[in-house]
Design an enzyme around this catalytic site. Sequence first.
Site, short mmCIF file in Angstrom:
data_model
loop_
_atom_site.label_atom_id
_atom_site.label_comp_id
_atom_site.label_asym_id
_atom_site.label_seq_id
_atom_site.Cartn_x
_atom_site.Cartn_y
_atom_site.Cartn_z
N PHE A 29 0.84 -1.20 0.00
CA PHE A 29 0.00 0.00 0.00
C PHE A 29 0.87 1.25 0.00
O PHE A 29 1.79 1.39 0.82
CB PHE A 29 -0.89 -0.02 1.25
CG PHE A 29 -1.84 1.13 1.38
CD1 PHE A 29 -3.05 1.12 0.71
CD2 PHE A 29 -1.53 2.21 2.19
CE1 PHE A 29 -3.94 2.19 0.84
CE2 PHE A 29 -2.42 3.27 2.34
CZ PHE A 29 -3.62 3.26 1.65
N SER A 97 3.53 -6.72 2.44
CA SER A 97 2.51 -5.95 3.13
C SER A 97 1.14 -6.16 2.48
O SER A 97 0.64 -7.29 2.43
CB SER A 97 2.90 -4.47 3.17
OG SER A 97 2.04 -3.75 4.03
N MET A 98 0.50 -5.10 1.94
CA MET A 98 -0.78 -5.30 1.26
C MET A 98 -0.64 -6.24 0.08
O MET A 98 -1.60 -6.93 -0.29
CB MET A 98 -1.37 -3.97 0.80
CG MET A 98 -2.74 -4.10 0.15
SD MET A 98 -3.42 -2.55 -0.47
CE MET A 98 -2.45 -2.33 -1.98
N ASP A 193 8.24 -4.80 13.59
CA ASP A 193 7.48 -4.16 12.51
C ASP A 193 6.60 -3.09 13.15
O ASP A 193 5.77 -3.41 14.00
CB ASP A 193 6.64 -5.21 11.77
CG ASP A 193 5.96 -4.68 10.53
OD1 ASP A 193 5.61 -3.47 10.50
OD2 ASP A 193 5.75 -5.46 9.59
N HIS A 222 9.36 -3.12 8.56
CA HIS A 222 8.22 -3.50 7.72
C HIS A 222 8.57 -3.69 6.24
O HIS A 222 8.20 -4.69 5.63
CB HIS A 222 7.11 -2.45 7.85
CG HIS A 222 5.87 -2.80 7.09
ND1 HIS A 222 5.09 -3.90 7.42
CD2 HIS A 222 5.28 -2.24 6.00
CE1 HIS A 222 4.07 -3.98 6.58
NE2 HIS A 222 4.18 -2.99 5.71
#
Length: 250
Positions: A29, A97-98, A193, A222
């Site tokens: 994202f 992530s996303m 994270d 992250h």
Amino acid sequence: MAKTYPVIPGAGSFYYEGNEIGILLCHGFNGTPQSVHEVGLDLMESGFTVYAPRLAGHGTDPEDFRRSTRDDWYETVVEGVRLLRERCCRVMVVGQSMGGTLALKAALAGHVDAVVTINAALSVPGYACHAADGVCRFIDEDAPDISAKGVHEIVYDKVPTSAIRQLLALIEEVRPRVSHVSVPTYVIHSAIDHVVPPEDSIWLYEQVAGLKKRAVLERSYHVATMDNDRERLSGLIASYCEQVASVLNV
């Protein structure tokens, strides 16, 4: 007619042709393919065919991001898988992530042979307060969560709250269904994270139904694809994809 915006230099999709094992790299994202480019080069050097699409609304202008939806982002992934299917006999999605959330959705739909999630976004506590934000159109974005010094990730400085709501809706759609993921799944997460709780990845590993594996990155935050463990991460992904392809071809 909606205005179109040029792609930010360095933020575009990339494709490297290699063997018959295709790896789709999906950024996160507010990120771009730039965030996974070094991993993509590593995987290309290992012989794989690698494609990293730029998700709709990303890497252009925040207004473009504001107009995009979770369905647009997912369609970018599905189209990327179709492209790789034309060239490859096996296709895996590696999502940061996303991108990991989108990879899981693609697995649930039967589009891919295996998934690798890297700090998959199954909750984003920092965004929760904007779930019903009808006042702010944009919020200032924090600096990317990267432990290594001197690393620049291409991101928007401001993020539309409409896009945040789309992300949270995607998580609400995918999270309750992860126990139905039956393809081989490699859950990789950072020990620390500041965006997505590492406990989410541990929970994901416990939930998925297929062959599964988990690894922890001790020196990265992250955005692990750009952090201190990047070379190790690339090696883990390459070894896993080779193993999975070998098992699936038996």
